[in-house]
Write a protein that holds these residues in place. Structure first.
Motif, PDB file in Angstrom:
ATOM      1  N   ILE A  20       0.826  -1.211   0.000  1.00 36.53           N
ATOM      2  CA  ILE A  20       0.000   0.000   0.000  1.00 36.53           C
ATOM      3  C   ILE A  20       0.858   1.258   0.000  1.00 36.53           C
ATOM      4  O   ILE A  20       0.610   2.195  -0.770  1.00 36.53           O
ATOM      5  CB  ILE A  20      -0.949  -0.007   1.219  1.00 36.53           C
ATOM      6  CG1 ILE A  20      -1.934  -1.169   1.108  1.00 36.53           C
ATOM      7  CG2 ILE A  20      -1.704   1.321   1.314  1.00 36.53           C
ATOM      8  CD1 ILE A  20      -2.862  -1.299   2.301  1.00 36.53           C
ATOM      9  N   LEU A  21       1.868   1.295   0.863  1.00 35.32           N
ATOM     10  CA  LEU A  21       2.708   2.487   0.945  1.00 35.32           C
ATOM     11  C   LEU A  21       3.454   2.710  -0.365  1.00 35.32           C
ATOM     12  O   LEU A  21       3.518   3.833  -0.876  1.00 35.32           O
ATOM     13  CB  LEU A  21       3.698   2.348   2.101  1.00 35.32           C
ATOM     14  CG  LEU A  21       4.678   3.517   2.285  1.00 35.32           C
ATOM     15  CD1 LEU A  21       3.926   4.814   2.548  1.00 35.32           C
ATOM     16  CD2 LEU A  21       5.652   3.219   3.424  1.00 35.32           C
TER      17      LEU A  21
ATOM     18  N   ASN B 127       1.102   3.980  -3.151  1.00 30.38           N
ATOM     19  CA  ASN B 127       0.715   5.376  -2.944  1.00 30.38           C
ATOM     20  C   ASN B 127       1.865   6.323  -3.267  1.00 30.38           C
ATOM     21  O   ASN B 127       1.657   7.392  -3.846  1.00 30.38           O
ATOM     22  CB  ASN B 127       0.243   5.591  -1.505  1.00 30.38           C
ATOM     23  CG  ASN B 127      -1.218   5.234  -1.294  1.00 30.38           C
ATOM     24  OD1 ASN B 127      -2.115   6.036  -1.532  1.00 30.38           O
ATOM     25  ND2 ASN B 127      -1.468   4.000  -0.872  1.00 30.38           N
TER      26      ASN B 127
ATOM     27  N   SER C 156      -6.225   9.210  -0.314  1.00 31.70           N
ATOM     28  CA  SER C 156      -5.523   7.963  -0.022  1.00 31.70           C
ATOM     29  C   SER C 156      -4.028   8.200   0.145  1.00 31.70           C
ATOM     30  O   SER C 156      -3.398   7.675   1.072  1.00 31.70           O
ATOM     31  CB  SER C 156      -5.767   6.949  -1.151  1.00 31.70           C
ATOM     32  OG  SER C 156      -4.972   5.790  -0.980  1.00 31.70           O
TER      33      SER C 156
ATOM     34  N   SER D 279      -1.846   7.587   3.578  1.00 31.18           N
ATOM     35  CA  SER D 279      -0.842   6.523   3.545  1.00 31.18           C
ATOM     36  C   SER D 279       0.585   7.041   3.631  1.00 31.18           C
ATOM     37  O   SER D 279       1.392   6.530   4.406  1.00 31.18           O
ATOM     38  CB  SER D 279      -0.998   5.701   2.262  1.00 31.18           C
ATOM     39  OG  SER D 279       0.025   4.736   2.158  1.00 31.18           O
TER      40      SER D 279
ATOM     41  N   ARG E 253       3.328   8.381   7.623  1.00 32.47           N
ATOM     42  CA  ARG E 253       4.562   7.705   8.025  1.00 32.47           C
ATOM     43  C   ARG E 253       5.566   8.662   8.650  1.00 32.47           C
ATOM     44  O   ARG E 253       6.522   8.247   9.285  1.00 32.47           O
ATOM     45  CB  ARG E 253       5.197   7.026   6.799  1.00 32.47           C
ATOM     46  CG  ARG E 253       4.413   5.840   6.284  1.00 32.47           C
ATOM     47  CD  ARG E 253       4.413   4.710   7.297  1.00 32.47           C
ATOM     48  NE  ARG E 253       5.763   4.215   7.513  1.00 32.47           N
ATOM     49  CZ  ARG E 253       6.285   3.171   6.877  1.00 32.47           C
ATOM     50  NH1 ARG E 253       5.549   2.510   6.016  1.00 32.47           N
ATOM     51  NH2 ARG E 253       7.520   2.784   7.108  1.00 32.47           N
TER      52      ARG E 253
END
Length: 241
Positions: free
Chosen positions: A168-169, A172, A209, A213, A217
């Motif tokens: 996912i990271l 994105n 999104s 995402s 972090r």
């Protein structure tokens, strides 16, 4: 034991140094290509060969060694006929093998003929060097192509399906890099103005999104890409969403 730990440490350090050297070589090649104003095909070649060293002229000894094999020809390859009951290659499997386009016409032709699904579009976009999009789209990007890209990104990030699944990271971040590069294209304002109506709504969901995402972090950069919340909002503003 201790010796094994030292070997592992040396291997790790060597790998890190090699990765850092390769990254530097690629960045230097990109800058060199841009300064030379080469076309997209040449840009890709320079980047792909960034790690290569010049080949020294062939010596007389090596030439004499290889001479007996000058006329050697490999036997003709005869493809085997699949046995009954063997699954045939599907259209999806065939469309998954894409090559970097040589120019805009090549890209457009492949995009229209082979990228029929969102999965195909994503696979094709993945083979591109997104940092080189301004070279590929020297004049402008067709709004219809932008619509297709946004639709595929929306499927990947907001409506994930098996063929689009992944980290996912990473996905994105890649989407952010792609959109950032698109926003820097020539006549981008015109492209976004004539994009289809649903594109705006899908772009908003995509940036939502990405913001959740990537910026969550806490990393401010990803290589040369600014992944801070402020930078993401700046790119979003260029798309008017």
């Amino acid at each position: 034991g201790r010796e094994g730990e030292m070997d592992a440490l040396q291997t790790s350090i060597a790998g890190a140094l090699e990765a850092d050297q390769k990254k530097t070589q690629i960045n230097d090649a990109k800058l060199r290509a841009v300064s030379q104003r080469v076309d997209y095909d040449e840009f890709c070649k320079l980047v792909a060969g960034a790690h290569l060293k010049p080949v020294k002229p062939c010596s007389s000894d090596s030439r004499n060694i290889s001479k007996p094999f000058d006329q050697f020809v490999l036997p003709k390859y005869e493809p085997s006929i699949p046995a009954r009951g063997t699954a045939a290659i599907t259209t999806t499997q065939l469309s998954s093998s894409f090559e970097k386009p040589t120019d805009l016409n090549d890209f457009t032709r492949t995009w229209r003929r082979k990228c029929k699904t969102d999965g195909d579009k994503l696979k094709y976009l993945r083979v591109l060097d997104v940092d080189a999009l301004p070279i590929l789209f020297r004049t402008e990007m067709d709004p219809v192509i932008l619509d297709g890209i946004v639709e595929a990104l929306h499927t990947m990030l907001c409506e994930p399906v098996p063929e689009c699944e992944g980290d996912i990271l990473e996905t994105n971040r890649w989407a952010l890099r792609l959109l950032t590069s698109i926003s820097r294209l020539n006549r981008f304002e015109t492209t976004i103005t004539f994009a289809a109506g649903p594109t705006e709504k899908k772009l908003a969901a995509i940036f939502d999104s990405i913001l959740v995402s990537v910026s969550s972090r806490g990393d401010e950069t990803d290589g040369e890409l600014d992944t801070s919340a402020t930078a993401i909002r700046d790119v979003r503003a260029r798309f008017r969403v």
